[in-house]
Write a protein that holds these residues in place. Structure first.
Motif, PDB file in Angstrom:
ATOM      1  N   GLU A 124       0.811  -1.225   0.000  1.00 25.27           N
ATOM      2  CA  GLU A 124       0.000   0.000   0.000  1.00 25.27           C
ATOM      3  C   GLU A 124       0.844   1.275   0.000  1.00 25.27           C
ATOM      4  OE1 GLU A 124      -3.522   2.201   2.608  1.00 25.27           O
ATOM      5  OE2 GLU A 124      -3.159   0.040   2.857  1.00 25.27           O
ATOM      6  N   PRO A 125       1.918   1.391   0.819  1.00 29.07           N
ATOM      7  CA  PRO A 125       2.704   2.637   0.785  1.00 29.07           C
ATOM      8  C   PRO A 125       3.311   2.938  -0.582  1.00 29.07           C
ATOM      9  CG  PRO A 125       3.211   1.364   2.761  1.00 29.07           C
ATOM     10  CD  PRO A 125       2.385   0.485   1.874  1.00 29.07           C
ATOM     11  N   LEU A 126       3.677   1.918  -1.331  1.00 27.25           N
ATOM     12  CA  LEU A 126       4.209   2.135  -2.672  1.00 27.25           C
ATOM     13  C   LEU A 126       3.150   2.742  -3.587  1.00 27.25           C
ATOM     14  CD1 LEU A 126       6.338  -1.055  -3.414  1.00 27.25           C
ATOM     15  CD2 LEU A 126       7.142   1.309  -3.452  1.00 27.25           C
ATOM     16  N   LEU A 127       1.936   2.207  -3.522  1.00 27.22           N
ATOM     17  CA  LEU A 127       0.857   2.734  -4.349  1.00 27.22           C
ATOM     18  C   LEU A 127       0.533   4.174  -3.968  1.00 27.22           C
ATOM     19  CD1 LEU A 127      -1.450  -0.405  -4.466  1.00 27.22           C
ATOM     20  CD2 LEU A 127      -0.224   0.600  -6.392  1.00 27.22           C
ATOM     21  N   VAL A 128       0.586   4.475  -2.678  1.00 27.28           N
ATOM     22  CA  VAL A 128       0.339   5.846  -2.228  1.00 27.28           C
ATOM     23  C   VAL A 128       1.411   6.775  -2.789  1.00 27.28           C
ATOM     24  CG1 VAL A 128       0.250   7.357  -0.210  1.00 27.28           C
ATOM     25  CG2 VAL A 128      -0.927   5.145  -0.167  1.00 27.28           C
ATOM     26  N   ARG A 129       2.671   6.365  -2.721  1.00 27.89           N
ATOM     27  CA  ARG A 129       3.759   7.199  -3.249  1.00 27.89           C
ATOM     28  C   ARG A 129       3.643   7.379  -4.764  1.00 27.89           C
ATOM     29  NH1 ARG A 129       9.668   6.005  -0.795  1.00 27.89           N
ATOM     30  NH2 ARG A 129      10.072   7.893  -2.041  1.00 27.89           N
ATOM     31  N   LEU A 130       3.012   6.421  -5.416  1.00 30.83           N
ATOM     32  CA  LEU A 130       2.818   6.504  -6.861  1.00 30.83           C
ATOM     33  C   LEU A 130       1.533   7.243  -7.231  1.00 30.83           C
ATOM     34  CD1 LEU A 130       4.053   2.927  -7.722  1.00 30.83           C
ATOM     35  CD2 LEU A 130       4.973   5.024  -8.739  1.00 30.83           C
ATOM     36  N   GLY A 131       0.873   7.834  -6.252  1.00 27.46           N
ATOM     37  CA  GLY A 131      -0.298   8.650  -6.526  1.00 27.46           C
ATOM     38  C   GLY A 131      -1.591   7.879  -6.669  1.00 27.46           C
ATOM     39  N   LEU A 132      -1.637   6.646  -6.145  1.00 28.87           N
ATOM     40  CA  LEU A 132      -2.835   5.816  -6.282  1.00 28.87           C
ATOM     41  C   LEU A 132      -3.528   5.567  -4.944  1.00 28.87           C
ATOM     42  CD1 LEU A 132      -1.512   3.184  -8.854  1.00 28.87           C
ATOM     43  CD2 LEU A 132      -3.091   5.060  -9.291  1.00 28.87           C
ATOM     44  N   GLY A 133      -3.285   6.441  -3.972  1.00 31.25           N
ATOM     45  CA  GLY A 133      -3.868   6.246  -2.654  1.00 31.25           C
ATOM     46  C   GLY A 133      -5.381   6.204  -2.633  1.00 31.25           C
ATOM     47  N   GLU A 134      -6.018   6.889  -3.594  1.00 30.46           N
ATOM     48  CA  GLU A 134      -7.485   6.898  -3.641  1.00 30.46           C
ATOM     49  C   GLU A 134      -8.037   5.874  -4.627  1.00 30.46           C
ATOM     50  OE1 GLU A 134      -8.722  10.865  -4.455  1.00 30.46           O
ATOM     51  OE2 GLU A 134      -7.949  11.679  -2.559  1.00 30.46           O
ATOM     52  N   ARG A 135      -7.163   5.052  -5.210  1.00 29.10           N
ATOM     53  CA  ARG A 135      -7.589   4.075  -6.219  1.00 29.10           C
ATOM     54  C   ARG A 135      -7.271   2.647  -5.803  1.00 29.10           C
ATOM     55  NH1 ARG A 135     -10.888   5.704  -9.894  1.00 29.10           N
ATOM     56  NH2 ARG A 135      -9.854   4.813 -11.718  1.00 29.10           N
ATOM     57  N   LEU A 136      -6.950   2.441  -4.538  1.00 27.54           N
ATOM     58  CA  LEU A 136      -6.470   1.141  -4.078  1.00 27.54           C
ATOM     59  C   LEU A 136      -7.447   0.006  -4.357  1.00 27.54           C
ATOM     60  CD1 LEU A 136      -4.972   2.147  -0.596  1.00 27.54           C
ATOM     61  CD2 LEU A 136      -3.762   1.860  -2.768  1.00 27.54           C
ATOM     62  N   GLU A 137      -8.730   0.250  -4.178  1.00 25.37           N
ATOM     63  CA  GLU A 137      -9.724  -0.815  -4.318  1.00 25.37           C
ATOM     64  C   GLU A 137     -10.397  -0.829  -5.687  1.00 25.37           C
ATOM     65  OE1 GLU A 137      -9.924  -3.148  -2.238  1.00 25.37           O
ATOM     66  OE2 GLU A 137      -8.725  -2.256  -0.626  1.00 25.37           O
ATOM     67  N   GLN A 138      -9.949   0.017  -6.592  1.00 19.84           N
ATOM     68  CA  GLN A 138     -10.508   0.016  -7.946  1.00 19.84           C
ATOM     69  C   GLN A 138     -10.032  -1.217  -8.706  1.00 19.84           C
ATOM     70  OE1 GLN A 138     -12.747   2.504  -9.137  1.00 19.84           O
ATOM     71  NE2 GLN A 138     -12.720   2.848  -6.934  1.00 19.84           N
ATOM     72  N   ARG A 139     -10.935  -1.834  -9.449  1.00 19.55           N
ATOM     73  CA  ARG A 139     -10.563  -3.001 -10.248  1.00 19.55           C
ATOM     74  C   ARG A 139      -9.670  -2.581 -11.411  1.00 19.55           C
ATOM     75  NH1 ARG A 139     -16.025  -3.503  -9.748  1.00 19.55           N
ATOM     76  NH2 ARG A 139     -16.318  -3.132 -11.985  1.00 19.55           N
ATOM     77  N   ALA A 140      -8.900  -3.530 -11.911  1.00 20.26           N
ATOM     78  CA  ALA A 140      -7.940  -3.242 -12.975  1.00 20.26           C
ATOM     79  C   ALA A 140      -8.600  -2.550 -14.155  1.00 20.26           C
ATOM     80  CB  ALA A 140      -7.261  -4.539 -13.423  1.00 20.26           C
ATOM     81  N   GLU A 141      -9.786  -3.030 -14.556  1.00 20.63           N
ATOM     82  CA  GLU A 141     -10.440  -2.469 -15.726  1.00 20.63           C
ATOM     83  C   GLU A 141     -11.005  -1.068 -15.483  1.00 20.63           C
ATOM     84  OE1 GLU A 141     -13.211  -5.662 -13.944  1.00 20.63           O
ATOM     85  OE2 GLU A 141     -11.065  -5.285 -14.210  1.00 20.63           O
ATOM     86  N   GLN A 142     -11.025  -0.623 -14.229  1.00 23.50           N
ATOM     87  CA  GLN A 142     -11.486   0.729 -13.910  1.00 23.50           C
ATOM     88  C   GLN A 142     -10.343   1.749 -13.900  1.00 23.50           C
ATOM     89  OE1 GLN A 142     -13.344  -0.544 -10.133  1.00 23.50           O
ATOM     90  NE2 GLN A 142     -15.290   0.218 -10.947  1.00 23.50           N
ATOM     91  N   LEU A 143      -9.123   1.265 -14.070  1.00 27.03           N
ATOM     92  CA  LEU A 143      -7.949   2.130 -14.030  1.00 27.03           C
ATOM     93  C   LEU A 143      -7.582   2.612 -15.423  1.00 27.03           C
ATOM     94  CD1 LEU A 143      -5.736  -0.011 -11.624  1.00 27.03           C
ATOM     95  CD2 LEU A 143      -7.175   1.937 -11.006  1.00 27.03           C
ATOM     96  N   SER A 144      -7.044   3.822 -15.490  1.00 29.25           N
ATOM     97  CA  SER A 144      -6.527   4.323 -16.762  1.00 29.25           C
ATOM     98  C   SER A 144      -5.241   3.582 -17.116  1.00 29.25           C
ATOM     99  CB  SER A 144      -6.248   5.823 -16.653  1.00 29.25           C
ATOM    100  OG  SER A 144      -5.142   6.055 -15.799  1.00 29.25           O
ATOM    101  N   MET A 145      -4.770   3.758 -18.348  1.00 27.70           N
ATOM    102  CA  MET A 145      -3.528   3.106 -18.758  1.00 27.70           C
ATOM    103  C   MET A 145      -2.363   3.565 -17.884  1.00 27.70           C
ATOM    104  SD  MET A 145      -4.265   0.978 -21.107  1.00 27.70           S
ATOM    105  CE  MET A 145      -2.681   0.617 -21.876  1.00 27.70           C
TER     106      MET A 145
END
Length: 234
Positions: A124-145
């Motif tokens: 989780e801390p890596l994803l937060v540092r990468l700017g995805l802290g608010e997208r943690l539970e989004q499914r893969a197909e809901q994410l942008s490229m």
């Protein structure tokens, strides 16, 4: 840490001819150093990374990681090397459909006796540092490229590898997010003593490296400063 010794990889062209995708490349990357390979499409950059990742074997030469020749490993040992010692960011965004960004990023850790909760906690801390802290539970197909690309980077770094190979890690990102990701890779490289070999045709990406080499037609040119590069011609 990483040493490439006179690597050669040829591909068959037609029935009798071959082309050298990698032609006698020697290169070393120290722990805590970010080295960029800069060059146009078709110059052999991705093939060189696949050799370093033990995804394919060279026709001659060796890939040494901490003194061990990983190019000579059997299939099972090579898979273990990629799982436990290596972080590998490919151009392909192979996320699991239906799984969250957090679970996709934690995929490598799920192969260890940690449990799902601990694997998710570590990544989780890596994803937060990468700017995805608010997208943690989004499914893969809901994410942008671009968001998917950042999940792949978090996955590669999740196992705290000694060596990170990155194949065009900013290819799916806009320029601002790309700069942020490159800065983060550089920070983690120096903080954790990770050896990073990054291939790119983007001069802005190369500018974040400690050292830059140019690869043309499978051959390595001398090192140059990581600033003032001209855009590679396709």
């Amino acid at each position: 840490m990483l040493e490439l010794r006179e690597l050669v990889k040829r591909y068959a062209v037609g029935e009798a001819d071959t082309v050298s995708a990698v032609d006698g490349v020697s290169l070393s990357v120290a722990a805590g150093e970010l080295v960029a390979l800069y060059g146009p499409s078709g110059s052999g950059k991705s093939t060189l990374l696949m050799l370093a990742a033990a995804v394919m074997r060279p026709d001659s030469g060796a890939v040494l990681v901490n003194g061990r020749d990983v190019s000579a490993l059997g299939a099972g040992e090579a898979a273990g090397y990629r799982m436990h010692e290596l972080g590998y960011v490919r151009q392909s965004l192979d996320l699991i459909p239906g799984a969250s960004a957090l679970d996709n990023a934690a995929l490598k850790l799920l192969g260890r006796p940690l449990g799902v909760r601990e694997a998710r906690r570590r990544v989780e801390p890596l994803l937060v540092r990468l700017g995805l802290g608010e997208r943690l539970e989004q499914r893969a197909e809901q994410l942008s490229m671009g968001e998917r690309q950042r999940v792949m980077i978090a996955r590669a770094l999740s196992s705290e590898p000694q060596l990170l190979l990155a194949d065009e890690p900013t290819g799916s990102l806009d320029s601002e997010r790309g700069r942020e990701v490159l800065a983060l890779i550089g920070e983690l490289c120096h903080e954790r003593g990770i050896a990073v070999l990054l291939v790119t045709h983007d001069p802005d990406a190369a500018a974040y490296a400690d050292r830059v080499h140019t690869l043309r037609d499978g051959r390595l040119e001398g090192a140059r400063p990581a600033i003032g590069l001209e855009p590679a011609k396709p």
